[in-house]
Design an enzyme around this catalytic site. Structure first.
Site, mmCIF file in Angstrom:
data_model
loop_
_atom_site.group_PDB
_atom_site.id
_atom_site.type_symbol
_atom_site.label_atom_id
_atom_site.label_comp_id
_atom_site.label_asym_id
_atom_site.label_seq_id
_atom_site.Cartn_x
_atom_site.Cartn_y
_atom_site.Cartn_z
ATOM 1 N N ASN A 131 -3.251 -99.675 58.693
ATOM 2 C CA ASN A 131 -1.856 -99.662 59.141
ATOM 3 C C ASN A 131 -1.787 -98.868 60.456
ATOM 4 O OD1 ASN A 131 0.807 -98.645 59.576
ATOM 5 N ND2 ASN A 131 1.357 -99.294 57.514
ATOM 6 N N ASP A 144 0.915 -98.432 62.453
ATOM 7 C CA ASP A 144 2.278 -98.052 62.859
ATOM 8 C C ASP A 144 2.307 -96.817 63.760
ATOM 9 O OD1 ASP A 144 3.256 -100.068 61.276
ATOM 10 O OD2 ASP A 144 3.987 -98.751 59.674
ATOM 11 N N HIS A 145 1.436 -95.830 63.409
ATOM 12 C CA HIS A 145 1.569 -94.550 64.119
ATOM 13 C C HIS A 145 0.922 -94.545 65.508
ATOM 14 C CE1 HIS A 145 3.973 -93.225 60.987
ATOM 15 N NE2 HIS A 145 3.033 -93.273 60.081
ATOM 16 N N ARG A 171 7.512 -91.931 74.026
ATOM 17 C CA ARG A 171 7.802 -91.931 75.458
ATOM 18 C C ARG A 171 8.362 -93.263 75.940
ATOM 19 N NH1 ARG A 171 5.234 -87.832 78.536
ATOM 20 N NH2 ARG A 171 5.626 -85.965 77.333
ATOM 21 N N HIS A 191 4.474 -102.260 59.931
ATOM 22 C CA HIS A 191 5.794 -102.298 59.291
ATOM 23 C C HIS A 191 6.840 -102.475 60.390
ATOM 24 C CE1 HIS A 191 8.741 -100.071 56.345
ATOM 25 N NE2 HIS A 191 9.245 -101.193 56.798
ATOM 26 N N ARG A 201 10.185 -102.096 61.102
ATOM 27 C CA ARG A 201 11.369 -101.467 60.481
ATOM 28 C C ARG A 201 12.629 -101.977 61.154
ATOM 29 N NH1 ARG A 201 9.793 -96.756 57.265
ATOM 30 N NH2 ARG A 201 12.010 -96.623 56.878
ATOM 31 N N ARG A 221 11.636 -98.122 64.880
ATOM 32 C CA ARG A 221 11.213 -96.789 65.356
ATOM 33 C C ARG A 221 9.780 -96.772 65.879
ATOM 34 N NH1 ARG A 221 11.056 -93.455 59.680
ATOM 35 N NH2 ARG A 221 13.154 -94.312 59.542
ATOM 36 N N HIS A 222 8.939 -97.695 65.388
ATOM 37 C CA HIS A 222 7.581 -97.736 65.957
ATOM 38 C C HIS A 222 7.196 -99.163 66.394
ATOM 39 C CE1 HIS A 222 6.923 -98.378 61.701
ATOM 40 N NE2 HIS A 222 6.882 -97.096 61.372
ATOM 41 N N GLU A 275 4.779 -105.612 56.890
ATOM 42 C CA GLU A 275 5.708 -105.071 55.891
ATOM 43 C C GLU A 275 7.120 -105.182 56.443
ATOM 44 O OE1 GLU A 275 4.623 -101.003 55.491
ATOM 45 O OE2 GLU A 275 2.631 -101.449 54.733
ATOM 46 N N THR A 287 9.324 -91.988 55.680
ATOM 47 C CA THR A 287 8.405 -93.100 55.420
ATOM 48 C C THR A 287 8.900 -93.797 54.165
ATOM 49 O OG1 THR A 287 6.086 -93.708 54.997
ATOM 50 C CG2 THR A 287 6.799 -91.596 54.127
ATOM 51 N N THR A 288 8.304 -94.932 53.829
ATOM 52 C CA THR A 288 8.708 -95.655 52.621
ATOM 53 C C THR A 288 8.622 -94.710 51.426
ATOM 54 O OG1 THR A 288 7.633 -97.539 53.666
ATOM 55 C CG2 THR A 288 8.344 -97.834 51.395
ATOM 56 N N GLU A 339 1.515 -104.766 45.652
ATOM 57 C CA GLU A 339 0.835 -103.594 46.198
ATOM 58 C C GLU A 339 1.366 -102.390 45.431
ATOM 59 O OE1 GLU A 339 0.954 -102.998 50.457
ATOM 60 O OE2 GLU A 339 0.482 -100.868 50.215
ATOM 61 N N HIS A 372 -0.337 -96.126 50.199
ATOM 62 C CA HIS A 372 0.632 -95.085 50.554
ATOM 63 C C HIS A 372 0.069 -93.696 50.290
ATOM 64 C CE1 HIS A 372 4.234 -93.128 51.755
ATOM 65 N NE2 HIS A 372 4.686 -94.302 52.166
ATOM 66 N N GLY A 373 -0.150 -93.000 51.380
ATOM 67 C CA GLY A 373 -0.593 -91.606 51.281
ATOM 68 C C GLY A 373 -2.060 -91.453 50.909
ATOM 69 N N GLY A 381 -2.870 -95.990 56.510
ATOM 70 C CA GLY A 381 -2.511 -95.756 57.897
ATOM 71 C C GLY A 381 -2.592 -94.319 58.358
ATOM 72 N N HIS A 382 -1.692 -93.498 57.891
ATOM 73 C CA HIS A 382 -1.485 -92.178 58.482
ATOM 74 C C HIS A 382 -2.762 -91.349 58.561
ATOM 75 C CE1 HIS A 382 -0.035 -88.008 58.772
ATOM 76 N NE2 HIS A 382 0.844 -88.547 59.574
HETATM 77 N N1 PXP Z 1 1.699 -99.581 52.078
HETATM 78 C C1 PXP Z 1 3.031 -99.629 52.316
HETATM 79 C C2 PXP Z 1 3.835 -100.648 51.601
HETATM 80 C C3 PXP Z 1 3.632 -98.743 53.238
HETATM 81 O O1 PXP Z 1 4.955 -98.822 53.459
HETATM 82 C C4 PXP Z 1 2.812 -97.825 53.926
HETATM 83 C C5 PXP Z 1 3.424 -96.932 54.961
HETATM 84 O O2 PXP Z 1 3.924 -97.690 56.003
HETATM 85 C C6 PXP Z 1 1.440 -97.831 53.653
HETATM 86 C C7 PXP Z 1 0.909 -98.700 52.705
HETATM 87 C C8 PXP Z 1 0.488 -96.910 54.351
HETATM 88 O O3 PXP Z 1 0.786 -95.596 54.015
HETATM 89 P P1 PXP Z 1 0.032 -94.405 54.766
HETATM 90 O O4 PXP Z 1 0.427 -94.476 56.205
HETATM 91 O O5 PXP Z 1 0.553 -93.193 54.070
HETATM 92 O O6 PXP Z 1 -1.436 -94.624 54.572
#
Ligand code: PXP
Length: 254
Positions: free
Chosen positions: A8, A10-11, A19, A44, A46, A50-51, A71, A101-102, A152, A201-202, A223-224
């Site tokens: 992921n 996104d970040h 910026r 994602h 959104r 935002r990203h 997503e 975040t979600t 998921e 997630h996480g 992702g993060h």
């Molecule tokens: N899966 C879903 C459905 C999410 O919404 C996210 C965060 O955007 C992730 C996975 C990835 O989460 P993380 O960035 O904490 O790894």
């Protein structure tokens, strides 16, 4: 067989949007993830943008060689964007404008008709459909009835429990084990219904192993933690390390 990893990114877009500029280049990041062995890219879109921006989706669609999972919220205007972009997969997620975040899985039961309608539209366009749910029997069963191809499983609670260094001792360890069992039971139930099972997630290099050991889980969306580590070691190395952590977890099963 090891589980697939969608990174992921996104970040990467979060830093760019800080910026409102052109760097870091999202497409370059996506291609480096692929080069390092990622099986796909997740973003994602959104509603507050935002990203990730709409343009990113079209560019990713045109340049990726692997798999694009987008997503999005269950909103007719978002589904229409997916029908234009035609990603490989769409994952339906809940969205609250103020959230950082979600915050958890989608309540499929409560939003059943809207979810079913969204899935119907996506499937007509031959897009693979996934729903982000908490590891609960009722949500998985409702996802199957709504026509989803995949669920998921939300690992947010597991991730909270494993964040602290103390989580592998005493009472805390008991809670972690309970949550792993909840995820494992949910994965087995989903697979028994014929659903493909993903998780995310996480998740981190440290905690992904126990979840990768759950055989029914065939895909991770992470992702993060990967993007954070990429600041120090570069994105290719960060992706390779996560692939390795997933493989190791798979091998240690049982
Ligand atoms: N899966 C879903 C459905 C999410 O919404 C996210 C965060 O955007 C992730 C996975 C990835 O989460 P993380 O960035 O904490 O790894």
């Amino acid at each position: 067989m090891s589980a697939r990893l969608n990174v992921n990114i996104d970040h990467v877009a979060t830093v760019r949007q800080a910026r409102r500029t052109i760097e870091p280049n999202l497409i370059a990041a996506a291609l480096l993830c692929e080069k390092a062995g990622a099986d796909g890219i997740t973003v994602h879109l959104r509603q507050d943008r935002r990203h990730i921006q709409d343009r990113d989706l079209f560019l990713l669609r045109q340049t990726l060689n692997t798999y694009l999972n987008v997503e999005m919220a269950v909103a007719p205007e978002m589904i229409s964007i997916a029908l234009e972009v035609l990603p490989n997969a769409v994952t339906l997620v809940p969205e609250r404008p103020e959230e950082i975040t979600t915050e958890g899985g989608l309540n499929v039961q409560e939003n059943f008709e809207a979810v079913r309608e969204a899935i119907l539209r996506l499937k007509e366009a031959r897009i693979f459909t996934s729903i982000f749910v908490n590891p609960e029997i009722e949500q998985i069963e409702a996802s199957k009835r709504a026509g989803a191809d995949q669920v998921e499983l939300c690992t947010a609670h597991y991730s909270e429990l494993t964040l602290s260094g103390n989580s592998f001792h005493g009472e805390a360890l008991g809670k972690v084990k309970e949550e792993i069992k909840r995820l494992s039971d949910a994965a087995k139930y989903a697979a028994s219904l014929g659903l493909v099972v993903a998780a995310g997630h996480g998740l981190t290099y440290r905690n992904v192993g126990a979840i990768a050991a759950i055989e029914e889980i065939s895909e991770f969306n992470i992702g993060h933690n990967i993007i954070s580590r990429s600041i120090f070691v570069g994105i290719e190395q960060a992706v390779r390390e996560m692939i390795q952590a997933i493989k190791q977890g798979r091998q240690n099963r049982g």
